[in-house]
Design an enzyme around this catalytic site. Structure first.
Site, PDB file in Angstrom:
ATOM      1  CB  CYS A 114      -8.119 -12.924   6.716  1.00 28.60           C
ATOM      2  SG  CYS A 114      -8.640 -13.630   5.147  1.00 28.60           S
ATOM      3  CG  LEU A 115      -9.299  -7.180   4.055  1.00 29.05           C
ATOM      4  CD1 LEU A 115      -8.867  -7.354   2.612  1.00 29.05           C
ATOM      5  CD2 LEU A 115     -10.722  -6.615   4.116  1.00 29.05           C
TER       6      LEU A 115
ATOM      7  N   GLY B 234     -13.144  -9.403  -0.506  1.00 26.13           N
ATOM      8  CA  GLY B 234     -12.702  -8.576  -1.612  1.00 26.13           C
ATOM      9  C   GLY B 234     -11.224  -8.232  -1.640  1.00 26.13           C
TER      10      GLY B 234
ATOM     11  CE1 TYR C 195      -7.447  -9.108  -5.461  1.00 26.76           C
ATOM     12  CE2 TYR C 195      -9.332 -10.096  -4.343  1.00 26.76           C
ATOM     13  CZ  TYR C 195      -8.796  -9.371  -5.405  1.00 26.76           C
ATOM     14  OH  TYR C 195      -9.622  -8.918  -6.402  1.00 26.76           O
TER      15      TYR C 195
ATOM     16  CG  HIS D 292      -9.921 -17.148   9.174  1.00 30.40           C
ATOM     17  ND1 HIS D 292     -10.699 -16.044   9.464  1.00 30.40           N
ATOM     18  CD2 HIS D 292      -9.739 -17.134   7.833  1.00 30.40           C
ATOM     19  CE1 HIS D 292     -10.980 -15.396   8.340  1.00 30.40           C
ATOM     20  NE2 HIS D 292     -10.406 -16.043   7.338  1.00 30.40           N
TER      21      HIS D 292
ATOM     22  CG  ASN E 141     -13.025 -17.307   2.944  1.00 32.26           C
ATOM     23  OD1 ASN E 141     -12.891 -17.313   1.729  1.00 32.26           O
ATOM     24  ND2 ASN E 141     -14.048 -16.724   3.541  1.00 32.26           N
TER      25      ASN E 141
ATOM     26  CD  GLN F  30      -5.457 -10.169   1.708  1.00 35.14           C
ATOM     27  OE1 GLN F  30      -6.240  -9.355   1.216  1.00 35.14           O
ATOM     28  NE2 GLN F  30      -5.700 -11.480   1.697  1.00 35.14           N
TER      29      GLN F  30
ATOM     30  CD  GLU G 206     -11.228 -16.604  12.959  1.00 30.69           C
ATOM     31  OE1 GLU G 206     -11.812 -16.623  11.853  1.00 30.69           O
ATOM     32  OE2 GLU G 206     -10.042 -16.223  13.086  1.00 30.69           O
TER      33      GLU G 206
END
Length: 371
Positions: free
Chosen positions: A247-248, A222, A292, A332, A289, A251, A334
């Site tokens: 990732c998120l 999201g 945003y 990512h 992945n 952000q 990992e």
């Protein structure tokens, strides 16, 4: 096989045959370009609220095994494939993709022209879509889609409810779970870290009481602006404890530092995304992945330095705080699934923790001498 239809918000209809769960599903339609790793993709919590189109034409050919899950309960809403393999062949195979999707209540549709579908998404951007029966008219489905409001609490849906510990004798890491992939946890346990996993809405004070050596901000689904409490927590923690974001998490660090994020037209979802390091000049192939991204123009005036960029669209892929021990990446490291070009970032994080601790000790010694 039962025929089903995939209908997009713009009225485009695809007819195929259903597999997996028989239930109807509505979500945001996206595409993933990976040639392998469908099990990890399906079980990635970052796909919460989405219907994923696999651009690779054959999915399910090596079945499902016990080792490649990224979460216990997948949050993906549906999958779209060109061809669904009913008879997988692999020495690790334990069940078919169809039986797994049925067990988890995830609908799928096969026999779809995924090339055409991907071109539509690339041209018009991600949009709402539904996998449903052929009994419904396209007009009624489109009208229903336009009235449907997709949920925006995806992080709450996939984050752990209560803290838990994965014990180790090394660095003490607090891992803030925004939709954690198990691959991130595996990288820390490989390095013998003591990891405390906490919910997304854990406060800065609660995290500090755990006395961590470092903080890991994980991936998740999201819009990062939908978790303002996390932004405030990170803002309070910057400068107190070393932080690494993925990732998120990347952000959220940007937002907590005064930068901005924006929704991408169709996002980055795949295993072969090239990223260039601005300091070394090296290029890495990464697994990504996200829908945003951090707005590059918003970094001006902040204490963040742009460290890595996408070679496909020049979007922000890496950040580093110019004053405090904080850094992040959009991809990512990992690598679950994907290339292992950047798994050394976990080692760099632990080294950042050690150097930060050494600096604190030196500062404390100097202060004692002066007093």
């Amino acid at each position: 096989m039962t025929q089903k239809q995939l209908v997009l918000e713009d009225g485009t209809q695809f007819i195929g045959h259903g597999f997996g769960s028989d239930r109807e599903t509505v979500g945001e339609i996206v595409f993933n370009t990976g040639m392998t790793g469908y099990q990890e993709t399906i079980s990635d919590p970052s796909y919460c609220g989405q219907i994923v189109t696999f651009t690779y034409p054959l999915i399910g050919n090596y079945g499902i095994n016990r080792d490649d899950f990224e979460t216990v309960d997948p949050a993906i809403l549906g999958i779209v494939v060109k061809e669904h393999c009913e008879h997988p062949s692999n020495f690790r195979n334990e069940e078919t993709l169809d039986s797994f999707l049925k067990a988890k209540g995830i609908p799928g549709i096969a026999g779809i022209d995924t090339r055409k579908l991907t071109k539509i998404i690339r041209r018009h951007g991600t949009m709402k879509a539904t996998i449903t029966s052929l009994d419904r008219s396209v007009d009624s489905v489109v009208e229903s889609l336009k009235l449907t409001q997709l949920k925006r609490d995806q992080v709450r849906q996939v984050s752990t409810v209560k803290p838990y510990v994965v014990p180790g004798r090394g660095c003490r890491i607090v891992l803030v779970d925004f939709g954690m992939k198990h691959g991130i946890l595996r990288e820390f346990t490989k390095r013998k870290c003591h990891v405390t996993v906490v919910p997304y809405n854990t406060t800065a004070q609660e995290i500090e009481r755990l006395k961590p050596d470092g903080i890991m901000l994980t991936n998740g689904p999201g819009d990062p602006k939908d978790v303002p409490e996390a932004i405030e927590t990170i803002h309070e923690l910057i400068g107190r404890i070393p932080i690494f974001g993925i990732c998120l998490g990347h952000q959220l660090i940007a937002l907590a530092s005064g930068a901005d994020t924006e929704k991408m037209k169709f996002g980055h979802r795949g295993l072969n995304q090239p990223v260039k390091d601005k300091h070394t000049g090296r290029t890495y192939i990464t697994s990504q992945n996200h829908g945003y991204a951090v707005s590059a123009g918003s970094l001006s005036g902040t204490e963040l330095e742009l460290t890595q960029v996408s070679l496909n669209d020049a979007s922000v892929e890496g950040l580093k705080h110019t004053i405090h021990p904080v850094f992040s990446v959009q991809y990512h490291p990992e690598s679950s699934p994907g290339p292992e070009d950047t798994d050394n970032l976990f080692d760099e994080f632990l080294e950042l923790i050690r150097s930060s601790q050494l600096k604190q000790k030196e500062e404390a010694t100097c202060l004692n001498v002066l007093t």
